[in-house]
Scaffold this motif. Structure first.
Motif, short mmCIF file in Angstrom:
data_model
loop_
_atom_site.label_atom_id
_atom_site.label_comp_id
_atom_site.label_asym_id
_atom_site.label_seq_id
_atom_site.Cartn_x
_atom_site.Cartn_y
_atom_site.Cartn_z
N GLU A 8 0.81 -1.22 0.00
CA GLU A 8 0.00 0.00 0.00
C GLU A 8 0.84 1.27 0.00
O GLU A 8 0.42 2.30 -0.54
CB GLU A 8 -0.93 0.01 1.22
N THR A 9 2.02 1.24 0.63
CA THR A 9 2.81 2.46 0.80
C THR A 9 4.10 2.46 0.00
O THR A 9 4.76 3.50 -0.10
CB THR A 9 3.17 2.66 2.28
N ASN A 10 4.48 1.28 -0.54
CA ASN A 10 5.77 1.14 -1.25
C ASN A 10 6.94 1.43 -0.31
O ASN A 10 8.00 1.90 -0.75
CB ASN A 10 5.83 2.04 -2.48
N ARG A 11 6.74 1.15 0.99
CA ARG A 11 7.79 1.34 1.98
C ARG A 11 7.92 0.09 2.84
O ARG A 11 6.91 -0.52 3.19
CB ARG A 11 7.47 2.53 2.90
N GLU A 12 9.16 -0.29 3.17
CA GLU A 12 9.37 -1.38 4.11
C GLU A 12 9.42 -0.83 5.53
O GLU A 12 9.81 0.31 5.75
CB GLU A 12 10.66 -2.14 3.78
N PHE A 13 9.02 -1.67 6.49
CA PHE A 13 8.96 -1.25 7.88
C PHE A 13 9.83 -2.17 8.72
O PHE A 13 9.86 -3.39 8.52
CB PHE A 13 7.51 -1.29 8.39
N ASN A 14 10.55 -1.59 9.68
CA ASN A 14 11.36 -2.36 10.61
C ASN A 14 10.45 -3.05 11.61
O ASN A 14 9.71 -2.39 12.35
CB ASN A 14 12.35 -1.43 11.33
N LEU A 15 10.48 -4.38 11.64
CA LEU A 15 9.52 -5.13 12.46
C LEU A 15 9.77 -4.96 13.95
O LEU A 15 8.82 -4.95 14.74
CB LEU A 15 9.55 -6.60 12.07
N ASP A 16 11.03 -4.84 14.36
CA ASP A 16 11.30 -4.63 15.79
C ASP A 16 10.77 -3.27 16.24
O ASP A 16 10.20 -3.15 17.34
CB ASP A 16 12.79 -4.74 16.07
N PHE A 17 10.97 -2.25 15.42
CA PHE A 17 10.43 -0.93 15.74
C PHE A 17 8.90 -0.98 15.77
O PHE A 17 8.27 -0.42 16.67
CB PHE A 17 10.91 0.08 14.69
N PHE A 18 8.30 -1.66 14.80
CA PHE A 18 6.85 -1.80 14.74
C PHE A 18 6.34 -2.49 16.00
O PHE A 18 5.34 -2.06 16.60
CB PHE A 18 6.47 -2.62 13.50
N SER A 19 7.01 -3.54 16.44
CA SER A 19 6.60 -4.27 17.64
C SER A 19 6.67 -3.38 18.88
O SER A 19 5.76 -3.40 19.73
CB SER A 19 7.48 -5.51 17.84
N LYS A 20 7.74 -2.62 19.00
CA LYS A 20 7.90 -1.73 20.16
C LYS A 20 6.80 -0.68 20.19
O LYS A 20 6.20 -0.41 21.25
CB LYS A 20 9.28 -1.06 20.11
N LYS A 21 6.52 -0.09 19.04
CA LYS A 21 5.47 0.93 18.99
C LYS A 21 4.10 0.34 19.31
O LYS A 21 3.28 0.97 19.99
CB LYS A 21 5.45 1.58 17.60
N LEU A 22 3.84 -0.87 18.82
CA LEU A 22 2.55 -1.49 19.09
C LEU A 22 2.42 -1.84 20.57
O LEU A 22 1.34 -1.67 21.16
CB LEU A 22 2.34 -2.73 18.23
N ALA A 23 3.48 -2.32 21.18
CA ALA A 23 3.45 -2.62 22.61
C ALA A 23 3.10 -1.37 23.41
O ALA A 23 2.28 -1.42 24.35
CB ALA A 23 4.80 -3.19 23.06
N GLU A 24 3.69 -0.25 23.06
CA GLU A 24 3.39 1.01 23.74
C GLU A 24 1.94 1.43 23.53
O GLU A 24 1.26 1.87 24.46
CB GLU A 24 4.34 2.11 23.25
#
Length: 270
Positions: free
Chosen positions: A156-172
């Motif tokens: 959808e965005t043509n961007r890759e996301f760092n999964l560890d960063f994504f996990s940390k943000k979701l936990a918060e």
């Protein structure tokens, strides 16, 4: 006190199911722990379906909610928290909640949720574990192999996301909503209802007995059920599989509703 809960993130290299792991380690894990798997070998979706994901590509995780006794409320909490994070990381994405527990972009599935009892005492659920799988960096060729319309943040965005960063943000984000829920459950439930943007649209629903119903999604009931109108008669469903007929929905209007909802949405404060 609710505000004593702190984000706690546990990332595992491999596990059969994050929901199963959270349940089996109930006593060892702090309340509000988000268990994340880099590789999940036996992930499950609703109605016993498998949730398969290549390692290191998508997000799979489960949060342990020791103070919740209702799987529906747990799903609401997880759904709105995940949706709010997606809107922060990809504000241009017209994502919305599809009843009962998926996140979609148009008619394409982006994420699925599954809430289960984590502890039962005297025949009563006293804690819940709620899992979510999100297509994050799944490429287009892999999406085409899925047996239903699906999408990913990458597609959808043509961007890759760092999964560890994504996990940390979701936990918060999950802990923030957990604290809000414990202080005002109604806020979270209302946010979940407002993010279900298919209300008023013509859909096809398959009930638990396998019978298909085509009609209009009239509204969400107080208990989270769907009020469905078919051939002039109204029926209440507490669960079921919803299919979207792409030709029956005005996607331009739905996109406007999704982006408007995102624009007016305010990040919650404890």
């Amino acid at each position: 006190m609710p505000d004593s809960i702190q984000p706690n993130l546990l990332i595992l290299d491999e596990v059969d199911s994050t929901n199963t792991y959270a349940r089996e380690h109930f006593d060892d894990l702090p309340d509000g722990t988000l268990v994340v798997a880099r590789r999940q070998t036996a992930g499950r979706g609703r109605r016993g379906r498998s949730w398969l994901s290549p390692p290191g590509i998508n997000f799979t995780g489960s949060i342990l909610l020791k103070r919740l006794e209702d799987g529906f409320h747990a799903g609401c909490l997880l759904g709105v928290a995940a949706l709010s994070l997606l809107r922060e990381l990809a504000p241009e994405l017209p994502a919305y909640l599809k009843w009962p527990n998926d996140i979609y972009v148009e008619n394409r599935k982006l994420a699925g949720l599954l809430s289960e009892s984590a502890r039962i005492e005297n025949g009563r659920v006293t804690a819940v574990v709620s899992g979510i799988g999100i297509n994050v960096n799944l490429p287009s060729d892999a999406l085409k192999a899925i047996d239903q319309p699906a999408t990913s943040l990458l597609a959808e965005t043509n961007r890759e996301f760092n999964l560890d960063f994504f996990s940390k943000k979701l936990a918060e984000r999950l802990i923030r909503y957990y604290i809000i829920y414990l202080n005002s459950a109604g806020f979270v439930i209302r946010e979940w209802m407002e993010a279900n943007l298919l209300v008023g649209e013509t859909l096809t629903l398959t009930d638990p007995l396998g019978k298909e119903h085509t009609g209009v999604f009239r509204r969400i009931l107080e208990d989270g059920g769907m009020l469905f109108e078919e051939n002039g008669a109204e029926f209440a469903f507490s669960c079921g599989d919803v299919k979207i007929d792409r030709k029956s929905v005005d996607w331009d209007q739905l996109k406007i509703k999704a982006l408007r909802h995102s624009y007016h949405y305010k990040q919650p404060k404890e």
